[in-house]
Design an enzyme around this catalytic site. Structure first.
Site, short mmCIF file in Angstrom:
data_model
loop_
_atom_site.label_atom_id
_atom_site.label_comp_id
_atom_site.label_asym_id
_atom_site.label_seq_id
_atom_site.Cartn_x
_atom_site.Cartn_y
_atom_site.Cartn_z
N ARG A 34 -4.40 86.17 22.32
CA ARG A 34 -4.20 87.59 22.63
C ARG A 34 -3.12 87.42 23.84
NH1 ARG A 34 -10.26 90.54 22.93
NH2 ARG A 34 -9.93 90.87 20.68
N GLY A 352 -13.63 89.02 14.26
CA GLY A 352 -13.81 87.72 14.85
C GLY A 352 -13.96 86.35 13.86
N GLY A 375 -13.79 94.41 17.03
CA GLY A 375 -14.58 95.84 16.81
C GLY A 375 -13.38 96.69 16.32
#
Ligand code: 3PG
Length: 395
Positions: A34, A352, A375
């Site tokens: 990230r 994920g 999500g």
């Protein structure tokens, strides 16, 4: 939505919502993806002379200052990735944050402490949004992976400042549009994972939008059982049979082909290298469990992929974390990556487990796009509005 192409950030205080919610084990960051995906946005803003003020949540401290949930280690990791100094402020709003922002010069980067240390963040409290907005002249949201949360730093603040999508947000939205918004057809979706119950909305939305829906993972067992097949001791959700049949009916009505496994790899136990064999999907022996789909199913998926223009992938085919039950997932991932290169198949994956599975297959870099979101990617595939994105589209 507006992007950095419409923003001249020179000399401006740019409040940047990032997602620095990185996986951490024993105090160590275990995956910096990230940060790497976010760095180009920060570098671009800094090089154009902005004062970059990064805010993010980390973990779920529920409005309290939990020391293990400080963003300080992420600020250090970010400095490493950017190759430039990164300042840190011990609070994300109030006098401490304001003083740190006032000390920033053009081209400098500051990370603010965890937004979830304040209860107002998750409540989307207007006072919290206001306090954040005070820190910037403009707001840039680069946290697609947190855009399913209507929080002060993702949604509230965007109503109070001129707002823009950062480069990662932009890339995510463009990839999702290519996947389901205005995709090249035919579109194949692969949905795997353990439970139908957690992916009901996903299956419903995809069956209305894609041409072929491939169902793998343990959730396929529920569908096969619902169709009357005996699944031995395979993981399945008996209470979801009617729902599974309804999903199949709806898909049919929407002209979506649903591809269920035609063969399965079965074993007596869920253990690495457990003795296993391949059986037809309707011949799972008593006392055995399905842990992967078989070669016949992989070939059926391949034939659909060869005719497809777009693939959307969420969820592995089998228990890919224990070999050899990773076989189908790895084979299909490699096939998809190959077709991306050789035939221009657009391959978009996310969620994920999917990212881990694509990495495990060694093809994450060869897909058209792999989402940084968990999500948020799922909610988007479910057809839900993401509050953090919707507010950017209003502006
Ligand atoms: C994520 O990791 O998916 C996002 O950062 C959202 O985190 P959350 O589920 O704690 O809101």
């Amino acid at each position: 939505f507006r992007t950095l192409d419409q923003l001249d950030p020179a000399g401006k205080r740019v409040l940047l919502r990032a997602d620095l919610n990185l996986p951490v084990r024993d105090g160590q960051i275990t995956d910096r993806t990230r940060i790497e995906r976010l760095s180009p946005t920060i570098r671009e803003l800094a090089e154009k002379g902005a004062r970059v003020i990064v805010c993010s949540h980390f973990d779920r401290p529920k409005g309290k200052r939990v020391p293990e949930m400080s963003l300080k280690p992420m600020a250090e990791a970010l400095a490493g990735s950017l190759g430039r100094p990164v300042a840190f402020a011990d609070d994300c709003i109030g006098p401490v944050a304001e003083a740190a922002v006032a000390a920033l010069k053009d081209g400098e980067v500051l990370v603010l402490e965890n937004t979830r240390y304040h209860a107002g963040e998750e409540k989307n409290d207007p006072a919290m949004a206001e306090a954040l907005a005070k820190l910037g002249d403009v707001f840039v949201n680069d946290a697609f992976s947190a855009a399913h949360r209507a929080h002060a730093s993702t949604e509230g603040v965007a109503h109070r400042l001129p707002s823009y999508a950062g480069r990662l947000m932009q890339a995510e939205l463009e990839a999702l549009d290519a996947a389901l918004g205005t995709p090249a057809r035919p579109v194949v979706a692969i949905v795997g994972g353990a439970k139908v119950s957690t992916k009901l909305d996903l299956l419903g939305n995809l069956s209305r939008k894609v041409d072929v829906l491939v169902i793998g993972g343990a959730m396929a067992n529920t569908f096969l059982a619902a169709k009357g097949m005996s699944m031995g001791k395979s993981l399945q959700e008996a209470e979801m049979h009617e729902t599974a049949l309804r999903i199949l009916d709806e898909a049919k009505a929407a002209n979506c082909e649903v591809l269920l496994p035609e063969d399965l790899v079965v074993a007596e136990a869920f253990a690495a290298n457990a003795p296993h064999r391949t059986v037809a999907a309707d011949k799972v022996p008593e006392g055995m469990m399905a842990l992967d789909v078989g070669p016949g199913t992989v070939a059926a998926v391949e034939s659909r992929l060869k005719r497809a223009s777009t693939l959307v992938w969420n969820g592995p085919f089998g228990a890919f974390e224990i070999p050899p039950f990773d076989t189908a997932t790895v084979q299909v991932a490699q096939m998809a990556a190959g077709l991306t290169t050789s035939a221009g198949l657009k391959t978009i994956g996310g969620g994920g487990d999917t990212v881990s599975a694509l990495r495990h297959a060694g093809v994450a870099e060869r897909m058209t796009y792999v989402s940084s979101a968990g999500g948020a990617f799922l909610e988007w595939l479910e057809g839900k509005t993401l509050p953090g994105v919707a507010v950017l589209q209003e502006g």
